[in-house]
Write an enzyme that holds these catalytic residues in place. Structure first.
Site, PDB file in Angstrom:
ATOM      1  N   GLU A 143      25.308  19.522  19.941  1.00  0.00           N
ATOM      2  CA  GLU A 143      25.731  18.972  21.242  1.00  0.00           C
ATOM      3  C   GLU A 143      24.589  19.044  22.228  1.00  0.00           C
ATOM      4  O   GLU A 143      24.360  18.138  23.033  1.00  0.00           O
ATOM      5  CB  GLU A 143      26.947  19.749  21.770  1.00  0.00           C
ATOM      6  CG  GLU A 143      27.604  19.134  23.005  1.00  0.00           C
ATOM      7  CD  GLU A 143      27.059  19.660  24.324  1.00  0.00           C
ATOM      8  OE1 GLU A 143      27.483  19.176  25.378  1.00  0.00           O
ATOM      9  OE2 GLU A 143      26.183  20.550  24.304  1.00  0.00           O
ATOM     10  N   SER A 176      40.445  -9.669  44.035  1.00  0.00           N
ATOM     11  CA  SER A 176      41.886  -9.812  44.269  1.00  0.00           C
ATOM     12  C   SER A 176      42.668  -9.836  42.958  1.00  0.00           C
ATOM     13  O   SER A 176      43.739  -9.241  42.864  1.00  0.00           O
ATOM     14  CB  SER A 176      42.155 -11.069  45.094  1.00  0.00           C
ATOM     15  OG  SER A 176      41.576 -12.187  44.450  1.00  0.00           O
ATOM     16  N   HIS A 198      33.985   1.466  27.059  1.00  0.00           N
ATOM     17  CA  HIS A 198      35.160   1.622  27.912  1.00  0.00           C
ATOM     18  C   HIS A 198      34.948   0.890  29.240  1.00  0.00           C
ATOM     19  O   HIS A 198      33.907   1.035  29.860  1.00  0.00           O
ATOM     20  CB  HIS A 198      35.417   3.113  28.167  1.00  0.00           C
ATOM     21  CG  HIS A 198      36.854   3.445  28.417  1.00  0.00           C
ATOM     22  ND1 HIS A 198      37.491   3.106  29.581  1.00  0.00           N
ATOM     23  CD2 HIS A 198      37.775   4.077  27.649  1.00  0.00           C
ATOM     24  CE1 HIS A 198      38.747   3.533  29.519  1.00  0.00           C
ATOM     25  NE2 HIS A 198      38.947   4.120  28.358  1.00  0.00           N
TER      26      HIS A 198
HETATM   27 ZN   LIG Z   1      27.734  23.256  26.201  1.00  0.00          ZN
END
Ligand SMILES: [Zn+2]
Length: 721
Positions: free
Chosen positions: A401, A596, A658
């Protein structure tokens, strides 16, 4: 990674509250019929009784015993440890998945000031008597993950926080950084260090030094370790400078999994690999350079916490920076285990935490790892007595990570198709406890559920509901900014940036996410001092907040896993979306952007969400919905978040798909990213195209949610899905 949004705030006094305050009546559990609600209450209570501080402390000691960065033998050993323990605990389908990714380690690092005086930076952190682990010879020097190798002698320029506006100030002062070494500080305001590196690279600097100024995380803030939470003079904030805001994961396999033998890019082609090299510094090593700097006096807000005058650098200070990196492909290991669902094994609630740490990882991430092991121990015990959830719980211990969200990204890309079909939600915990300040984060549709639980579960010190502590803390921080007290919708943070393992799930796969932590003053982030002793002296000495987090995390997983109708609140999601749209309108030059139709679409989605909530409540009040209806409705609810994805992705960084959520290059949250970025660049044609994409997603989801409401009321509608 993951430095919480208010992590640097002082600890707040715990809220005083009458112990009689029962926030939730036994009757209502969103998404449950009354018979299943009673059973769920029992199961949750049984789960919550299991995690305890003694066990948690033992797990924490194991994880923090040695340095365990990604790719190290110790971190791989810990992967086997987690797998073995999960098997003993009673988890099922335990396996270790291997991904061959670009790992990072320093081979040789040095920094020498060669003029006007000679100073050899130690790049090392000083041991402290109170913490025997700080004498561990295995602790290496500070370095920046995935830095390029660099060997340069050049003059040094102070560039404040290293953001683009800082270089504009330097240019105005007639200072050119091309070919020079820039010295920047970590925060003020915070931006991800990889963004500082990219900015320095774009400005043509030859190298970058990033140091921790005491004004941000040292003695200016308060007592330093071992006497307090803040960073001592020699503490170094390590960290990666990977450009994972462009594409996270292994830089050599953007968008596909790094399975052994997979196709890999050449490093020169990899967009997320920095071309600039550098080092992180303690203020102890930065001060000798800063106090020798000549040139114009730096602006007032560039002055830091050291008792010197900060100058911009007129060429007097010259330094030799040498960084030889050993960046090479080697395995990352993701550990996976499950409690198989009793009734719907092919619907997954995912829980994950990363295992790799820059050094010992006392807070980041081993507090989270210890909490995770208590969650799995509790579910293992329950399953041994035949008590298992309706849906499957999937637990993951991520790797890499800290390098680039690598393990979770590769795993998500590897299992993309299966996750698309099966995932209900991903519940992330990076650091679980650096103090008592509860910091929940969730997508809009899950925020009300998180708030429900925060009303039920209690602060271990005060005994008050976590929601009250949260309200007190937010009220105080908002009052300091002259803002009104928060309303319920503002208690759970729905603005989700990057910097942790939720990224692949939310931004790439459209799986709703939640992030949980307890924060506090924490100045030793990513340094050697973030270890077992820090936790036991300062952060969470009794491990009570680790346990509170484990209870919250597991209960939330159960609530999702057992629900008759999944407790997603699309009316709430619509309300938040309305705020996002309003913010964008306020920030955009009037008349340049016609939102709108987006606003109308948001209103329609919000209204449909209200109708689905009503229909669910009515259906559940009448008993259990018919199994085929429940299955169809739950399937549809899971499709809603996927529908926010735009297969084309964001312009310029298509991995991010996304339409509501992304992060800026600084890691800061960024709502309606395609639209917002186009508006900020005043590219109105692109903004109109992005608005149209959003309108389509809104229309699709309003129709879908309405169809689900009708299905619950009168049977399936046709032609809508
Ligand atoms: Zn971390």
């Amino acid at each position: 990674m993951s430095l919480g949004r208010r992590v640097l705030l002082a600890t707040l006094a715990a809220a005083a509250l009458s112990p009689a305050a029962r926030a939730v009546s036994l009757a209502g559990l969103t998404g449950y019929a009354s018979a299943t609600a009673a059973r769920e209450r029992e199961l949750e209570a049984a789960f919550q009784a299991i995690p305890n501080p003694e066990h948690t402390r033992e797990w924490h000691r194991t994880f923090t015993a040695e340095p365990h960065p990604a790719g190290s033998e110790r971190n791989n050993e810990l992967a086997r440890f987690v797998a073995d323990e999960w098997t003993k605990q009673g988890l099922e389908d335990v396996r270790i998945r291997r991904y061959d990714v670009l790992n990072t380690a320093p081979r040789e690092v040095s920094l020498t000031m060669v003029a006007p005086v000679r100073y050899e930076a130690s790049l090392r952190e000083d041991p402290v008597e109170a913490d025997p682990d700080t004498k561990d010879p295995r602790v290496g020097p500070g370095y920046l993950g995935l830095s390029a190798s660099v060997d340069v002698e050049a003059s040094v320029v102070y560039a404040h926080s290293g953001n683009p506006e800082d270089y504009a100030v330097l240019r105005k002062a007639g200072i050119d950084v091309r070919g020079k070494i820039v010295l920047v500080r970590y925060s003020n305001p915070y931006s991800y260090r990889g963004f500082k590196a990219l900015t320095a690279e774009r400005e043509g600097a030859a190298g970058i030094l990033i140091y921790s100024d005491p004004a941000e995380d040292g003695f200016t803030r308060g007592p330093v370790f071992p006497d307090g939470p803040w960073g001592p003079a020699s503490h170094v904030q390590r960290g990666a400078i990977t450009y994972d805001f462009i594409v996270p994961g292994d830089p050599l396999t953007p968008g596909w999994p790094s399975l052994p033998g997979a196709r890999q890019l050449e490093p020169e082609q990899a967009r997320s690999l920095p071309k600039i090299g550098g080092l992180p510094l303690s203020w102890k090593d930065a001060k000798p350079l800063l106090e020798q700097m000549d040139g114009p006096l730096a602006p007032r807000d560039w002055q830091g916490g050291l008792p010197i005058e900060y100058h911009l650098g007129g060429g007097r200070v010259r330094a030799h920076l040498k960084v030889v990196m050993d960046n090479h492909v080697s395995p990352n290991y993701v550990v996976e285990g499950r409690i198989r669902g009793a009734q719907a094994p092919d619907e997954w609630v995912l829980l994950g935490n990363h295992r790799d740490a820059w050094v010992f990882g006392g807070v980041d991430p081993s507090s989270g790892s210890a909490s995770l092991m208590e969650v799995t121990r509790a579910f293992g015990e329950l399953s041994k007595t035949g008590r298992r959830p309706k849906r499957t719980l999937v637990f993951c211990s991520w790797d890499g990570e800290e390098v680039g969200l690598t393990g979770s990204t590769e795993w998500g890309e590897d299992l993309a198709e299966e996750l698309g079909a099966k995932a209900v939600a991903y519940l992330n915990v990076d650091s679980s406890a650096s103090g008592p300040d509860f910091q929940p984060q969730a997508v809009g549709s899950l925020a009300p559920l998180v708030l429900d639980l925060a009303r039920e579960l209690r602060d271990p010190a005060s005994g008050a509901p976590l929601a009250d502590a949260l309200r007190t803390s937010l009220t105080k921080s908002r009052a300091e900014k002259g803002q009104a007290a928060p309303v319920d919708d503002e208690l759970v943070d729905v603005r989700i940036g990057s910097g942790s393992d939720h990224t692949v799930f939310l931004n790439h796969l459209g799986i709703p996410t939640v992030g949980l932590s307890f924060d506090g003053p924490y100045g030793v982030y990513h340094s050697m001092y973030d270890g077992f002793a820090w936790m036991n002296r300062v952060g969470d000495p009794g491990y009570r907040y680790h346990v509170a987090l484990a209870r919250f995390w597991g209960t939330l997983a159960l609530r999702l896993a057992d629900a008759d109708l999944l407790p997603f609140d699309f009316a709430a999601a619509g309300r938040h979306l309305r705020v996002f749209v309003g913010d964008l309108e306020k920030a955009t030059e009037e008349g340049r952007l016609d939102l709108s139709r987006v606003r109308a679409g948001t209103g329609a989605f919000e209204a449909a969400g209200g109708r689905l909530a009503d229909a669910s409540r009515r259906a559940l009040a009448a008993g259990l919905p018919a199994p085929d209806v429940a299955r169809r409705v739950n399937q549809g609810i899971r499709e809603v978040e996927r529908n926010w994805l735009d297969p084309e992705g964001l312009p310029g960084r298509p991995w991010f798909k996304h339409t509501l959520y992304a992060a800026r290059y600084t890691y800061a949250h960024l709502e309606l990213p395609g639209l917002t970025e186009a508006a900020e660049e005043k590219n109105w044609e692109r903004a109109a195209r992005q608005a149209a994409i959003l309108e389509r997603a809104l229309a699709r989801n309003a129709a879908l949610v309405d169809a689900l409401a009708k299905d619950l009321t009168t049977g399936p509608a046709t032609g809508t899905r």
